[in-house]
Design a protein around this motif. Structure first.
Motif, PDB file in Angstrom:
ATOM      1  N   ASN A 154       0.799  -1.221   0.000  1.00  0.00           N
ATOM      2  CA  ASN A 154       0.000   0.000   0.000  1.00  0.00           C
ATOM      3  C   ASN A 154       0.835   1.276   0.000  1.00  0.00           C
ATOM      4  N   THR A 155       2.024   1.202   0.570  1.00  0.00           N
ATOM      5  CA  THR A 155       2.779   2.436   0.792  1.00  0.00           C
ATOM      6  C   THR A 155       4.190   2.408   0.236  1.00  0.00           C
ATOM      7  N   PHE A 156       4.649   1.256  -0.229  1.00  0.00           N
ATOM      8  CA  PHE A 156       6.071   1.139  -0.563  1.00  0.00           C
ATOM      9  C   PHE A 156       6.501   2.154  -1.626  1.00  0.00           C
ATOM     10  N   CYS A 157       5.687   2.355  -2.659  1.00  0.00           N
ATOM     11  CA  CYS A 157       6.062   3.240  -3.769  1.00  0.00           C
ATOM     12  C   CYS A 157       5.725   4.707  -3.501  1.00  0.00           C
ATOM     13  N   ASN A 158       5.299   5.022  -2.275  1.00  0.00           N
ATOM     14  CA  ASN A 158       5.099   6.415  -1.920  1.00  0.00           C
ATOM     15  C   ASN A 158       6.453   7.144  -2.044  1.00  0.00           C
ATOM     16  N   PRO A 159       6.513   8.262  -2.778  1.00  0.00           N
ATOM     17  CA  PRO A 159       7.805   8.943  -2.974  1.00  0.00           C
ATOM     18  C   PRO A 159       8.555   9.222  -1.691  1.00  0.00           C
ATOM     19  N   SER A 160       7.853   9.498  -0.617  1.00  0.00           N
ATOM     20  CA  SER A 160       8.539   9.811   0.638  1.00  0.00           C
ATOM     21  C   SER A 160       9.237   8.589   1.225  1.00  0.00           C
ATOM     22  N   ASN A 161       8.857   7.386   0.769  1.00  0.00           N
ATOM     23  CA  ASN A 161       9.489   6.163   1.268  1.00  0.00           C
ATOM     24  C   ASN A 161      10.692   5.737   0.437  1.00  0.00           C
ATOM     25  N   LEU A 162      10.871   6.379  -0.710  1.00  0.00           N
ATOM     26  CA  LEU A 162      11.970   5.984  -1.599  1.00  0.00           C
ATOM     27  C   LEU A 162      13.191   6.838  -1.328  1.00  0.00           C
ATOM     28  N   THR A 163      13.692   6.719  -0.121  1.00  0.00           N
ATOM     29  CA  THR A 163      14.921   7.385   0.297  1.00  0.00           C
ATOM     30  C   THR A 163      15.846   6.344   0.900  1.00  0.00           C
ATOM     31  N   CYS A 164      17.130   6.678   0.983  1.00  0.00           N
ATOM     32  CA  CYS A 164      18.084   5.729   1.562  1.00  0.00           C
ATOM     33  C   CYS A 164      17.709   5.400   3.005  1.00  0.00           C
ATOM     34  N   GLN A 165      17.264   6.420   3.747  1.00  0.00           N
ATOM     35  CA  GLN A 165      16.910   6.191   5.146  1.00  0.00           C
ATOM     36  C   GLN A 165      15.715   5.260   5.274  1.00  0.00           C
ATOM     37  N   SER A 166      14.722   5.425   4.379  1.00  0.00           N
ATOM     38  CA  SER A 166      13.525   4.594   4.467  1.00  0.00           C
ATOM     39  C   SER A 166      13.785   3.172   3.972  1.00  0.00           C
ATOM     40  N   LEU A 167      14.615   3.026   2.959  1.00  0.00           N
ATOM     41  CA  LEU A 167      14.863   1.703   2.389  1.00  0.00           C
ATOM     42  C   LEU A 167      15.715   0.837   3.310  1.00  0.00           C
ATOM     43  N   ASN A 168      16.701   1.415   3.973  1.00  0.00           N
ATOM     44  CA  ASN A 168      17.581   0.643   4.859  1.00  0.00           C
ATOM     45  C   ASN A 168      16.791  -0.018   5.985  1.00  0.00           C
ATOM     46  N   PRO A 169      17.095  -1.290   6.366  1.00  0.00           N
ATOM     47  CA  PRO A 169      18.171  -2.138   5.827  1.00  0.00           C
ATOM     48  C   PRO A 169      17.680  -3.107   4.761  1.00  0.00           C
ATOM     49  N   LYS A 170      16.447  -2.932   4.288  1.00  0.00           N
ATOM     50  CA  LYS A 170      15.876  -3.870   3.314  1.00  0.00           C
ATOM     51  C   LYS A 170      16.256  -3.431   1.907  1.00  0.00           C
ATOM     52  N   CYS A 171      17.546  -3.476   1.636  1.00  0.00           N
ATOM     53  CA  CYS A 171      18.030  -2.994   0.347  1.00  0.00           C
ATOM     54  C   CYS A 171      19.413  -3.571   0.065  1.00  0.00           C
ATOM     55  N   TYR A 172      19.804  -3.450  -1.171  1.00  0.00           N
ATOM     56  CA  TYR A 172      21.123  -3.940  -1.597  1.00  0.00           C
ATOM     57  C   TYR A 172      21.655  -3.013  -2.688  1.00  0.00           C
ATOM     58  N   THR A 173      22.879  -2.539  -2.542  1.00  0.00           N
ATOM     59  CA  THR A 173      23.499  -1.677  -3.542  1.00  0.00           C
ATOM     60  C   THR A 173      24.842  -2.253  -3.941  1.00  0.00           C
ATOM     61  N   SER A 174      25.223  -2.053  -5.202  1.00  0.00           N
ATOM     62  CA  SER A 174      26.486  -2.627  -5.675  1.00  0.00           C
ATOM     63  C   SER A 174      26.992  -1.856  -6.889  1.00  0.00           C
ATOM     64  N   THR A 175      28.319  -1.798  -7.001  1.00  0.00           N
ATOM     65  CA  THR A 175      28.976  -1.305  -8.215  1.00  0.00           C
ATOM     66  C   THR A 175      29.781  -2.421  -8.870  1.00  0.00           C
ATOM     67  N   ASN A 176      29.842  -3.556  -8.206  1.00  0.00           N
ATOM     68  CA  ASN A 176      30.528  -4.723  -8.756  1.00  0.00           C
ATOM     69  C   ASN A 176      29.489  -5.599  -9.449  1.00  0.00           C
ATOM     70  N   LEU A 177      29.254  -5.315 -10.725  1.00  0.00           N
ATOM     71  CA  LEU A 177      28.107  -5.881 -11.421  1.00  0.00           C
ATOM     72  C   LEU A 177      28.547  -6.706 -12.625  1.00  0.00           C
ATOM     73  N   PRO A 178      27.682  -7.624 -13.065  1.00  0.00           N
ATOM     74  CA  PRO A 178      28.027  -8.400 -14.260  1.00  0.00           C
ATOM     75  C   PRO A 178      28.155  -7.500 -15.483  1.00  0.00           C
ATOM     76  N   ALA A 179      29.029  -7.878 -16.416  1.00  0.00           N
ATOM     77  CA  ALA A 179      29.134  -7.153 -17.677  1.00  0.00           C
ATOM     78  C   ALA A 179      27.831  -7.314 -18.462  1.00  0.00           C
ATOM     79  N   VAL A 180      27.454  -6.278 -19.180  1.00  0.00           N
ATOM     80  CA  VAL A 180      26.252  -6.344 -19.998  1.00  0.00           C
ATOM     81  C   VAL A 180      26.534  -7.238 -21.208  1.00  0.00           C
ATOM     82  N   GLU A 181      25.807  -8.332 -21.309  1.00  0.00           N
ATOM     83  CA  GLU A 181      25.987  -9.238 -22.438  1.00  0.00           C
ATOM     84  C   GLU A 181      25.397  -8.601 -23.687  1.00  0.00           C
ATOM     85  N   ALA A 182      26.216  -8.478 -24.714  1.00  0.00           N
ATOM     86  CA  ALA A 182      25.796  -7.819 -25.954  1.00  0.00           C
ATOM     87  C   ALA A 182      26.409  -8.561 -27.132  1.00  0.00           C
TER      88      ALA A 182
END
Length: 476
Positions: free
Chosen positions: A170-198
């Motif tokens: 009901n509320t997850f996609c509310n813009p006020s909930n889409l912040t780093c503070q609101s998402l933590n700790p139910k989140c995952y971030t990474s810069t070590n990602l698979p290469a784009v297969e092309a």
């Protein structure tokens, strides 16, 4: 695997996306069903009209949960199938960038995905929120993008966020909930990602230039490749005969005459499951060069083996505002260093012809390259053609057998240069014992020399084909 493709109806660039919001209705409770529908509709409406208000988060500090992870990224067609290589470099391609996820925990309710990616040298970002349930296991999300065929596409960073409870829908996609503070700790971030297969795409450019003393332009090719599985192998058909006889990413080639030539590049990747190749063919226009008047005209520039080393000889028929010569040496035909002191006095003068000589007494191994640097009275320099000499007792370019020799010497010459070949046998005192000429018309040529008259001793065999020389020692 569940796959969701998004239509391009929002304002994000270059491949905008629209939000999809789904919800569950409980038929046995009509009043709650209506209330739930209204709330869901309200949030869906807010979601659709508030794109610009939602920050496109692509990374957050502290997001390290492994409930959902990125497993694979690839370019796909409108149906989600991996792209083929059937496109022309530089033309626009409408495709999708598809991401395979894996839910390693129980069902998650609501899902946010923000990512930053690069097309060529330009960086873009997208974010998407889904008010729906994602059950345990894999699922795929696809986003439309447009790029030019042959451009590289890479994923730079991702941010995944989710809810754990049914009511989060009901509320997850509310813009006020889409912040780093609101998402933590139910989140995952990474810069070590698979290469784009092309798909593997080969391409090349070419530049032409007039070199000193040449009547036809020299062409330098620059090969590139994207997609597939690096590393790449580059093969070239530079003369349009259907044979890929030249290798290397950036070869240089001088054509014998001006004209339009069909040039093909074949790039092969390193896919362990079976190498993939892609070929591109373009027409390359080669023009003639206007040869400016030089302060010095050469009659010849040649080399020969003598007892103490390699003797370089050159003759001029015209010298205008000339100051001196310098002999230069290189081991790669690119980087030259001065070998001699300035040479300004000819060895012989006959009419308007002047002959010069320099002997290189240093020991060399492998191929070396000589050229003459001519300096005029103003300090301007011009360069002669390059002579190539191969010194080696083990090179496969020239094989001599038997060695020590008795009655006859067998020669096997391996060279792409054809034409008249001059063969000399000289002792270590510089005396010539044998001189002959043959016509070499194939890459591999064999010849036999009678050596019965040679006294016992050490000799140097010198072979000249055009501007290429081979020098080997033999013993009798």
């Amino acid at each position: 695997m569940k796959k969701i493709s998004l239509t391009n109806s929002s304002t994000y660039s270059p491949a905008a996306v629209s939000r999809y919001v789904t919800f569950n209705v409980q038929p046995n409770k009509p009043s709650k069903q209506i209330r739930y529908f209204f709330i869901s509709f309200l949030f869906a409406f807010i979601s659709l009209v508030s794109d610009d208000a939602i920050a496109q988060l692509t990374t957050c500090t502290g997001c390290s949960s492994s409930d959902i992870k990125v497993k694979r990224v690839y370019l796909a067609d409108a149906n989600g199938n991996p792209l083929s290589s059937s496109c022309t470099p530089g033309t626009p391609v409408s495709a999708q960038i598809c991401v395979d996820f894996d839910v390693t925990a129980q069902t998650r309710y609501g899902f946010y995905f923000g990512f930053e990616y690069k097309i060529g040298s330009t960086t873009y970002s997208q974010s998407q929120c889904y008010a729906q349930a994602f059950s345990q296991g894999p699922f795929t999300l696809c986003y439309p993008i447009t790029y030019n065929c042959g451009q590289s596409v890479s994923l730079l960073s991702t941010l995944l966020g989710w809810g754990n409870q049914v009511q989060d829908l009901n509320t997850f996609c509310n813009p006020s909930n889409l912040t780093c503070q609101s998402l933590n700790p139910k989140c995952y971030t990474s810069t070590n990602l698979p290469a784009v297969e092309a798909p593997l795409i080969s391409d090349f450019t070419s530049t032409t230039a007039c070199q000193t003393g040449q009547s036809v332009q020299t062409v330098t090719f620059n090969g590139t490749a994207t997609g597939g599985t690096p590393a790449y192998t580059y093969s070239w058909d530079l003369d349009g005969n259907g044979t890929f006889e030249t290798t290397g990413q950036n070869p240089t080639f001088t054509y014998q005459a001006a004209g339009i030539y069909a040039v093909s590049l074949k790039v092969t990747d390193s896919n362990s499951a079976g190498a993939v190749s892609d070929v591109q063919t373009y027409s390359v226009t080669v023009s003639t060069c206007t040869i400016p008047a030089l302060p010095v005209l050469y009659t010849y520039f040649r080399a020969q083996s003598v007892g103490e080393g390699i003797q370089l000889e050159w003759e001029t028929s015209l010298e205008v505002n000339h100051d001196h010569f310098e002999v230069e040496l290189s081991t790669n035909a690119i980087d030259f260093k001065r070998l001699s002191d300035p040479i300004s006095t000819p060895l012989i003068t006959a009419g308007n012809k002047k002959a010069y000589r320099y002997t290189d007494t240093k020991a060399h191994t492998g191929p070396v390259y000589y050229r003459i640097k001519q300096v005029d009275v103003s300090g301007q320099a011009n360069f002669s053609k390059i002579l190539s000499i191969v010194f080696s007792d083990t090179t496969s370019l020239l094989e001599l057998s038997p060695n020590p020799v008795r009655d006859q010497l067998n020669l096997r010459i391996q060279s792409t240069q054809n034409g008249e070949a001059d063969i000399e046998i000289i002792d270590l005192m510089g005396k010539r014992w044998s001189k002959s000429s043959i016509l070499k018309i194939e890459q591999t040529h064999q010849h036999t020399i009678n050596t019965q008259s040679l006294p016992v001793g050490q000799y140097v065999v010198s072979i000249r084909i055009g501007d290429q020389y081979f020098v080997r020692r033999i013993v009798k």
